[in-house]
Design an enzyme around this catalytic site. Structure first.
Site, PDB file in Angstrom:
ATOM      1  N   TRP A 128       0.901  -1.337  -0.203  1.00 17.85           N
ATOM      2  CA  TRP A 128       0.118   0.499  -0.193  1.00 17.85           C
ATOM      3  C   TRP A 128       1.135   1.844   0.317  1.00 17.85           C
ATOM      4  CZ3 TRP A 128      -2.347   2.466   4.802  1.00 17.85           C
ATOM      5  CH2 TRP A 128      -2.712   3.697   4.976  1.00 17.85           C
ATOM      6  N   ASP A 209      -2.324  -6.145   8.447  1.00 17.17           N
ATOM      7  CA  ASP A 209      -3.425  -6.232   7.875  1.00 17.17           C
ATOM      8  C   ASP A 209      -3.987  -5.832   7.342  1.00 17.17           C
ATOM      9  OD1 ASP A 209      -4.058  -3.459   7.229  1.00 17.17           O
ATOM     10  OD2 ASP A 209      -2.468  -2.301   6.425  1.00 17.17           O
ATOM     11  N   LYS A 244     -13.507   0.077   4.919  1.00 17.17           N
ATOM     12  CA  LYS A 244     -13.814  -1.015   3.818  1.00 17.17           C
ATOM     13  C   LYS A 244     -15.772  -1.392   4.172  1.00 17.17           C
ATOM     14  CE  LYS A 244      -9.931   0.353   2.404  1.00 17.17           C
ATOM     15  NZ  LYS A 244      -9.280   1.773   1.668  1.00 17.17           N
TER      16      LYS A 244
HETATM   17  C1  LMR Z   1      -6.798   2.951  -0.842  1.00 11.45           C
HETATM   18  O1  LMR Z   1      -5.501   1.669  -1.447  1.00 11.45           O
HETATM   19  O2  LMR Z   1      -6.669   3.265  -2.297  1.00 11.45           O
HETATM   20  C2  LMR Z   1      -7.174   3.205   0.359  1.00 11.45           C
HETATM   21  O3  LMR Z   1      -6.654   2.165   0.967  1.00 11.45           O
HETATM   22  C3  LMR Z   1      -6.795   3.881   0.666  1.00 11.45           C
HETATM   23  C4  LMR Z   1      -6.384   5.397   1.579  1.00 11.45           C
HETATM   24  O4  LMR Z   1      -5.806   5.688   1.995  1.00 11.45           O
HETATM   25  O5  LMR Z   1      -5.427   4.706   0.418  1.00 11.45           O
END
Ligand code: LMR
Length: 394
Positions: A128, A209, A244
């Protein structure tokens, strides 16, 4: 004083929200930030959430502060949702309510630094886009382990296991519980077992996570790996989010669960984590957590929530198939089948950053710079346009 600062570029994912909003084209498509959308492109408030909010409006008696760990009832309910009612580890797990999954990651980082400042935390490559700034920015030392094979568009399981086998004992390894962000590719049950075996053998500390529980294969199915690990390891961290699966994005609801070697250590960990919270945001926001806690404890609302979550999950699966089929028509020379078999909201399209930019400028199609798409933005109405546009830039 502030003149000494220089401006920073906006966050790559959050920037897309504004860019898409400001685009006047009618046929624009938003495949950017990880937010669920229905077949009309809307992100409605879940009916179960609306009902719980009405209940809270009528019954909540006070807005006085909670403690730094939030509402103990919420914490117990979240712990059960993740670890199950009958976990043999339950006596040594402590859970703190947090402002979203991000808040729980930040508190976990603080705890790691207090417990063992020189430990390394290993994150998947890729991960992420906020993991590295958030955890690294807090001061945790980061390393990466291989995860995604961009050519074959699958998990690099051999390289992953091989790297795990070389990580120094005591280091922390961050895994995505399900719906890996950004690839959508999760380990199978058998691969999770292989991962867990090495984690146990080498004495690594798993940090999971989980921001998408219920959006891959089911509410309980998506936490099997967490439940099995909790039975096998002395210590573990779990960051969870209700953004989510309850659609409570802006209300900021999450939790940090910490598994310790025994109940006494667990109490010490709780006191440390609570004090970290006090020094960052003092106490977590209440409203969203009260909604989640009410839904999970009311059998009718819980069933309604599970059904609504099931609909979201099924829609994500069906739009994946829809896109793969449409791309077979428009770009038959390319293989996009990995999109059909991935979980949750995200997949890599497998296109270059230049092609991503062209999709945005020429076609009004928005996605994260490395070609991550949020499939929830696909509808029966836009899938044809999307597949044609992708074919045009290939
Ligand atoms: C994403 O990866 O788009 C989501 O988890 C929102 C974010 O905060 O990045």
């Amino acid at each position: 004083m502030f003149e000494s600062l220089t401006a920073l570029p906006p966050d790559a994912i959050l920037k897309l929200i504004g860019e898409h909003q400001n685009d006047a084209r009618e046929n624009k498509v938003d495949l950017g930030v990880g937010v669920y959308r229905d077949e009309h492109g809307q992100t409605p408030i879940l009916a179960a959430v609306k009902k719980a909010e009405r209940y809270i409006l009528d019954h909540q008696q006070t807005k006085a502060y909670t403690g730094s760990a939030g509402d103990p009832v919420f914490n117990e309910t979240m712990q059960d949702l993740i670890f199950g009612d009958h976990s043999s580890a339950s006596g040594r797990i402590t859970t703190l309510q947090s402002p979203g999954g991000s808040g729980s990651l930040r508190v976990a980082a603080g705890l790691i630094l207090r417990a063992k400042a020189d430990v390394s935390l290993w994150v998947s490559d890729p991960t992420w886009n906020n993991h590295v700034p958030l955890l690294g920015g807090a001061g945790v030392q980061l390393e990466t382990y291989p995860y995604y094979d961009a050519d074959k568009k699958c998990l690099r399981i051999d390289a992953l296991l091989e790297t795990l086998s070389t990580i120094p004992s005591g280091d922390i390894v961050l895994f995505h519980g399900c719906c890996h962000n950004p690839t959508g590719i999760d380990p199978s049950s058998e691969q999770w077992r292989q991962i867990a075996d090495i984690v146990v053998e080498r004495g690594l500390l798993p940090f999971i996570d989980i921001a998408y529980q219920g959006l891959a294969n089911g509410i309980d199915e998506d936490v099997q790996a967490i439940r099995q690990l909790a039975e096998r390891v002395p210590e573990m961290l779990v960051s969870s989010s209700c953004s989510k699966n309850f659609g409570l994005y802006r209300d900021r609801v999450g939790a940090l669960s910490i598994v310790s070697s025994d109940a006494d250590v667990s109490q010490i960990v709780y006191s440390q984590a609570s004090q970290i919270v006090r020094t960052i945001y003092s106490v977590p926001p209440d409203h969203g957590a009260a909604v989640v806690s009410h839904i999970l404890r009311d059998p009718d609302l819980r069933a309604q929530w599970a059904a609504e979550l099931g609909e979201m999950r099924e829609r994500l699966k069906s739009v994946r198939s829809m896109l793969v089929e449409a791309l077979q028509e428009t770009a038959p020379a390319h293989d996009f089948s990995h999109i059909g078999s991935a979980n949750g909201m995200f997949s890599y399209l497998g296109i270059s950053p230049q092609q991503v930019t062209r999709l945005k400028t020429d076609f009004g199609i928005y996605m994260e710079g490395f070609g991550r798409i949020n499939v929830a933005g696909i509808t029966a109405k836009n899938v044809g346009y999307l597949a044609e546009s992708i074919a045009r830039v290939l």
